[in-house]
Design a protein around this motif. Structure first.
Motif, PDB file in Angstrom:
ATOM      1  N   PHE A 155      22.280  58.141  66.820  1.00 51.62           N
ATOM      2  CA  PHE A 155      23.200  57.009  67.099  1.00 51.62           C
ATOM      3  C   PHE A 155      24.715  57.243  67.431  1.00 51.62           C
ATOM      4  O   PHE A 155      25.173  57.081  68.525  1.00 51.62           O
ATOM      5  N   PHE A 156      25.284  57.731  66.507  1.00 58.02           N
ATOM      6  CA  PHE A 156      26.671  58.005  66.617  1.00 58.02           C
ATOM      7  C   PHE A 156      27.064  59.209  67.659  1.00 58.02           C
ATOM      8  O   PHE A 156      28.127  59.126  68.077  1.00 58.02           O
ATOM      9  N   LEU A 157      26.341  60.203  67.768  1.00 55.24           N
ATOM     10  CA  LEU A 157      26.693  61.102  68.739  1.00 55.24           C
ATOM     11  C   LEU A 157      26.485  60.628  70.073  1.00 55.24           C
ATOM     12  O   LEU A 157      27.252  61.203  70.761  1.00 55.24           O
ATOM     13  N   TYR A 158      25.487  60.082  70.352  1.00 52.70           N
ATOM     14  CA  TYR A 158      25.117  59.661  71.781  1.00 52.70           C
ATOM     15  C   TYR A 158      26.297  58.532  72.086  1.00 52.70           C
ATOM     16  O   TYR A 158      27.013  58.576  73.022  1.00 52.70           O
ATOM     17  N   GLY A 168      35.578  55.102  69.629  1.00 48.44           N
ATOM     18  CA  GLY A 168      34.193  54.859  69.192  1.00 48.44           C
ATOM     19  C   GLY A 168      34.024  55.445  67.706  1.00 48.44           C
ATOM     20  O   GLY A 168      33.219  54.821  66.833  1.00 48.44           O
ATOM     21  N   VAL A 169      34.378  56.642  67.525  1.00 56.15           N
ATOM     22  CA  VAL A 169      34.174  57.130  66.135  1.00 56.15           C
ATOM     23  C   VAL A 169      34.594  56.362  65.068  1.00 56.15           C
ATOM     24  O   VAL A 169      34.152  56.282  64.180  1.00 56.15           O
ATOM     25  N   LEU A 170      35.961  55.772  65.612  1.00 58.99           N
ATOM     26  CA  LEU A 170      36.620  55.130  64.362  1.00 58.99           C
ATOM     27  C   LEU A 170      35.771  53.681  64.231  1.00 58.99           C
ATOM     28  O   LEU A 170      35.691  53.413  62.766  1.00 58.99           O
ATOM     29  N   ALA A 171      35.234  53.112  65.392  1.00 59.09           N
ATOM     30  CA  ALA A 171      34.408  51.942  64.910  1.00 59.09           C
ATOM     31  C   ALA A 171      33.287  52.180  64.164  1.00 59.09           C
ATOM     32  O   ALA A 171      32.921  51.465  63.048  1.00 59.09           O
ATOM     33  N   LEU A 172      32.602  53.245  64.366  1.00 62.12           N
ATOM     34  CA  LEU A 172      31.200  53.647  63.634  1.00 62.12           C
ATOM     35  C   LEU A 172      31.695  54.060  62.145  1.00 62.12           C
ATOM     36  O   LEU A 172      30.820  53.733  61.385  1.00 62.12           O
ATOM     37  N   GLY A 173      32.648  54.956  62.055  1.00 68.62           N
ATOM     38  CA  GLY A 173      33.271  55.594  60.781  1.00 68.62           C
ATOM     39  C   GLY A 173      33.381  54.502  59.906  1.00 68.62           C
ATOM     40  O   GLY A 173      33.309  54.235  58.622  1.00 68.62           O
TER      41      GLY A 173
END
Lengths: 367, 135
Positions: free
Chosen positions: A304-307, A207-212
Motif C-alpha cells: 500500500f505505502f510503496l505504491y 505522501g510518506v508524511l501522510a501515511l507515516g
C-alpha cells in the motif's frame, strides 16, 4: 471501459503550453543559480524524489516548471534515463558520514553526544514581514566553538547491539550491480528490502508524511521514537582503473532510525534519502517499522505505502483524469438514457419537461 | 581511500584547471580513453538490517587518459568535463613523475584548504552540541 484516440486541438494545445511558459517568462543561468542558492532545502527535496543528485539540474527543473514539484521531479526522472551509468559506488557506511546533525529522542546519552546542527525545531515561527517594508532579513551569525565536533560518529544502533538492547543481523555483502535496483527491475511483493528502502528514498514527501503520520497517530501497530536522526554528507567511493579507491566527492544525505519496544528487545525501522529532509525520513522509517504483520490494504502495509508514495506514478495517474474519456462518458450517457427511457415507458403519464430535453442535448460531450 | 585522488576530486575547480594547464607541455601527447559525464549509483547501508540499497544516482564527470604505460583518471561531481580532465592530467603527471614536486605542492595546498573548510563546518556544528539534564 475503453479509450479511443482523438484528433484535433493541436493549435489550442500548443498555445496552452505557450501560455504556461509565457507566464513564467524567460529565464537564464542567473535564475538557475539564484534558485540553487536561495532554496537549498527545496533542491534537496527534488533531488531526493527524483533520485538524481545534482543541484544545478534540480534548480534548472524548478526554474523551468515554475516550482511545480511533480513536473520538476518528472523532468529529472526523464533526464536520468538518457544518461549512461558510469559505475556503482561502494555502499555508504554509517560511521563514514561527515555529520552535521545527530540527535536521539530515545536515548539522552548516546555515545558521541547530541549535536543539533542546522534546524528550526526550537525556533519561534515569526514571519519576517519587515522585508516587505524595505528591510533586510540578516540572520545572526553562528559563534563557532573553540574545537571541532567529531566528523564521524558510529550508529546508535551499533551501540545498542553492543549492549544487548537490539539484535542486528550481519551486514549483507551484496555489492555493485548485484544490489537490487528498482530502476532496472519491477517492484514485486513481498518486496526485497533493498527495493523497499530505495522506493522510500525516492518517495514523495507529502505522501510518506501522510501515511507515516497515520501510523504515528495510532493506525499502525507500533509507535515510533527517534532512535537516531542524522543529517550528513556521504562520500562517493569509486575505484581508479589501477584499483585505488577514492572519494569522488560528497553528497548530502539524511537518515532516520525509529525504535519500538516489543518483548525484551528494541525493534528498528529505517529510512534514508538524498538531501536533508528529516520529516520524510522519520515518516518513512515509521512505515518501515510498522510494515511487518500489517493488515492487507492498511496504510502501513508495504504494498500500500510503496505504491501510493511513488510520486511520479501517483501524480501522473491523478493528472490523467483531466484527459478526455469521451467514449466512457458517451457509453455512460447512453446507459442512463436507456434506463430513463425504460422508466418513462413504464410510467407513460410522466412527461419530461422541455428544459430536461434541452439539457440532454447540451450535456453531450463531443467525440 | 587514496587521499591524493580524494583531494583532487574535491579540489577547487578553477584552481585545478589552471594548474593542470601548466602540465600539458611537459606531458606531451596523451591518449584520451574516456571523457564523459554520466551517473554513478550510490548505495547506502541500512543500519537496521545491514542491507545495502540504492539511495539514487549522482551526476558525475569522468576522464581516463594514458601515456606510455601510465594512466590518469579523474572523476568529480557535476557536469564539468574540463575539471575531470584536469584531475586526470595531474594524476597522470604524478604517475609519470612529471612536475612531481609541483603536483605534490598543489595537492598539499588543496588538501589544506579542504581540511580548513571541514574544520570551519565542524566548529560551527560543535556550537550546537546539547548537554541535556534531567530533573
Amino acid at each position: 471501459m475503453a479509450y479511443v484516440a482523438t484528433r484535433g486541438g493541436e493549435r489550442a494545445i500548443e498555445q496552452s503550453e505557450r501560455l504556461f511558459r509565457e507566464e513564467m517568462g524567460a529565464f537564464d543561468q542567473a535564475r538557475v543559480d539564484e534558485v540553487k542558492r536561495s532554496l537549498p532545502y527545496l533542491i534537496d527535496r527534488v533531488m531526493g524524489e527524483a533520485s538524481l543528485y545534482d543541484e544545478d539540474l534540480a534548480a534548472l527543473a524548478l526554474a523551468q516548471t515554475g516550482g511545480e514539484l511533480y513536473e520538476a521531479v518528472l523532468l529529472l526522472r526523464a533526464w536520468r534515463t538518457t544518461q549512461p551509468r558510469l559505475t556503482v559506488a561502494a555502499p555508504v557506511e554509517q560511521d563514514g558520514l561527515f555529520t552535521h546533525r545527530r540527535i536521539s529522542a530515545a536515548f539522552k546519552d548516546i555515545p558521541g553526544g547530541q549535536v543539533l546542527g542546522p534546524t528550526l525545531d526550537y525556533a519561534h515561527r515569526i514571519l519576517a514581514t519587515e522585508v516587505l517594508e524595505g528591510g533586510t532579513y540578516a540572520p545572526e551569525p553562528v559563534e563557532p566553538a573553540a574545537h571541532s565536533a567529531p566528523a564521524h560518529q558510529p550508529a546508535v544502533s551499533a551501540w545498542q547491539a553492543e549492549n544487548d538492547l537490539i539484535d542486528l543481523p550481519e551486514d549483507d555483502e551484496t555489492k555493485g550491480n548485484d544490489i537490487p535496483d528498482l530502476t532496472r527491475e519491477p517492484l514485486l511483493f513481498p518486496s526485497k528490502r533493498a527495493h523497499t528502502l530505495q522506493s522510500l528514498a525516492r518517495a514523495e514527501t507529502g505522501g510518506v508524511l501522510a501515511l507515516g503520520y497515520a501510523a504515528q497517530r495510532g493506525y499502525g501497530q507500533a509507535h515510533p521514537t527517534v532512535n537516531e536522526l542524522r543529517l550528513a554528507e556521504a562520500e562517493i567511493a569509486v575505484t581508479h582503473p589501477d584499483g585505488r579507491s577514492f572519494s569522488a566527492g560528497r553528497v548530502k544525505v539524511s537518515q532516520a532510525e525509529v525504535v519500538d519496544k516489543k518483548g525484551d528487545k528494541l525493534r528498528l525501522g529505517y529510512a534514508a534519502t538524498f538531501g536533508w529532509n528529516e520529516v520524510k525520513c522519520i515518516a518513512a522509517a515509521t512505515l518501515d517499522l510498522n510494515a511487518p504483520g500489517a493488515e492487507k490494504g492498511s496504510a502501513t502495509e508495504e504494498e500500500f505505502f510503496l505504491y501510493h508514495t511513488e510520486g511520479v506514478e501517483s501524480s501522473g495517474f491523478c493528472i490523467h483524469f483531466k484527459l478526455p474519456h469521451y467514449v466512457t462518458f458517451q457509453s455512460s450517457l447512453d446507459a442512463m438514457r436507456d434506463a430513463k427511457a425504460k422508466k418513462a415507458a413504464k410510467e407513460p403519464q410522466m412527461e419530461p419537461s422541455s428544459s430536461e430535453a434541452v439539457g440532454h442535448e447540451k450535456s453531450e460531450p463531443a467525440e | 581511500m587514496d587521499e591524493t585522488l580524494s583531494t583532487l576530486a574535491r579540489a577547487d575547480g578553477a584552481r585545478l584547471k589552471a594548474f593542470a594547464e601548466t602540465l600539458i607541455p611537459a606531458l606531451g601527447d596523451v591518449e584520451v580513453v574516456q571523457s564523459r559525464s554520466g551517473l554513478v549509483m550510490l548505495p547506502m547501508r541500512d543500519t537496521a538490517q545491514g542491507v545495502a540499497f540504492h539511495l539514487g544516482e549522482v551526476l558525475m564527470s569522468e576522464a581516463h587518459i594514458r601515456r606510455s604505460d601510465s594512466q590518469g583518471y579523474g572523476m568529480r561531481r557535476g557536469h564539468d568535463l574540463e575539471a575531470s580532465m584536469a584531475m586526470a592530467l595531474v594524476d597522470l603527471a604524478m604517475a609519470e613523475g612529471v612536475e612531481q614536486a609541483a603536483c605534490e605542492a598543489f595537492c598539499a595546498q588543496e588538501a589544506q584548504a579542504l581540511a580548513d573548510a571541514d574544520t570551519d563546518v565542524l566548529r560551527r556544528v560543535e556550537a550546537t552540541r546539547v548537554n541535556m539534564e534531567t530533573f
